[in-house]
Design a protein around this motif. Structure first.
Motif, PDB file in Angstrom:
ATOM      1  N   GLN A  37     -36.029 -25.050 -32.558  1.00  0.00           N
ATOM      2  CA  GLN A  37     -37.405 -25.475 -32.851  1.00  0.00           C
ATOM      3  C   GLN A  37     -37.814 -26.652 -31.973  1.00  0.00           C
ATOM      4  O   GLN A  37     -38.953 -26.727 -31.508  1.00  0.00           O
ATOM      5  CB  GLN A  37     -37.555 -25.832 -34.341  1.00  0.00           C
ATOM      6  N   LYS A  78     -38.553 -25.237 -28.538  1.00  0.00           N
ATOM      7  CA  LYS A  78     -39.841 -24.539 -28.517  1.00  0.00           C
ATOM      8  C   LYS A  78     -41.001 -25.534 -28.528  1.00  0.00           C
ATOM      9  O   LYS A  78     -41.993 -25.347 -27.820  1.00  0.00           O
ATOM     10  CB  LYS A  78     -39.962 -23.600 -29.719  1.00  0.00           C
ATOM     11  N   LYS A 126     -41.255 -27.164 -25.150  1.00  0.00           N
ATOM     12  CA  LYS A 126     -41.776 -26.221 -24.156  1.00  0.00           C
ATOM     13  C   LYS A 126     -43.301 -26.103 -24.249  1.00  0.00           C
ATOM     14  O   LYS A 126     -43.981 -25.945 -23.238  1.00  0.00           O
ATOM     15  CB  LYS A 126     -41.119 -24.853 -24.376  1.00  0.00           C
ATOM     16  N   LYS A 127     -43.835 -26.216 -25.483  1.00  0.00           N
ATOM     17  CA  LYS A 127     -45.274 -26.123 -25.682  1.00  0.00           C
ATOM     18  C   LYS A 127     -46.000 -27.379 -25.213  1.00  0.00           C
ATOM     19  O   LYS A 127     -47.170 -27.326 -24.873  1.00  0.00           O
ATOM     20  CB  LYS A 127     -45.606 -25.892 -27.165  1.00  0.00           C
TER      21      LYS A 127
END
Length: 175
Positions: free
Chosen positions: A138, A141, A144-145
């Motif tokens: 998580q 992720k 990465k966003k």
């Protein structure tokens, strides 16, 4: 004079809703079963141990999801002595309203099952190891966003660590 309020449901309407809900669940069932059996064997075992509606469910060694419907998950269990028990119901923790709820229900039941089974079971089953892995995924992720925000936080953290290290090394030691 016409009323804007909805008409009360009849028994026929309720049957149609359940029939439609069951059809929607069955559309999702193959995908859900494949995913749960491949990726969440520990959750299935915990469901059986905590909520399985069979006298020997507390002796579960492993569980396989073989079906799901408006009532709950249906499991085949392999017991500690090697025997198998088929079609064990694990009822949902609440009345399901739509097939889209299956994921949320499965997650909530995972949490409830492991809570019911306790800390020692969590340690034995690798619950905490898996939880840390999921936190890492998580975090990745999220990073990465938001690459700019992530780089800013990492850079500030490195500067703070370097400053702390430098300050620590400049402090005279007592003899």
């Amino acid at each position: 004079m016409a009323s804007n309020s909805p008409l009360p449901l009849t028994d026929d309407d309720a049957v149609v809703d359940i029939v439609q809900l069951e059809a929607d669940i069955q559309k999702s069932a193959p995908r859900v079963m494949k995913h749960m059996n491949a990726d969440h064997a520990a959750s299935l075992k915990a469901y059986a141990l905590a909520f399985g509606e069979h006298p020997d469910a507390s002796k579960t060694q492993s569980a396989t999801l073989t079906g799901l419907d408006v009532e709950g998950f249906w499991l085949d269990l392999t017991l500690e002595d090697g025997t198998t028990v088929s079609n064990v119901l694990v009822p949902y923790d609440r009345r399901i309203q739509s097939a889209k709820e299956l994921h949320a229900i499965a997650v909530d039941m995972h949490t409830a099952a492991f809570a019911k089974l306790g800390v020692f079971y969590k340690i034995q089953s690798g619950f905490y190891t898996q939880a840390f892995k999921m936190m890492g995924v998580q975090t990745y992720k999220s990073a990465k966003k938001r690459p700019f925000q992530t780089m800013t936080v990492v850079t500030l953290t490195l500067f703070a660590m370097a400053y702390s290290y430098r300050s620590y090394n400049k402090t005279p030691t007592r003899r």
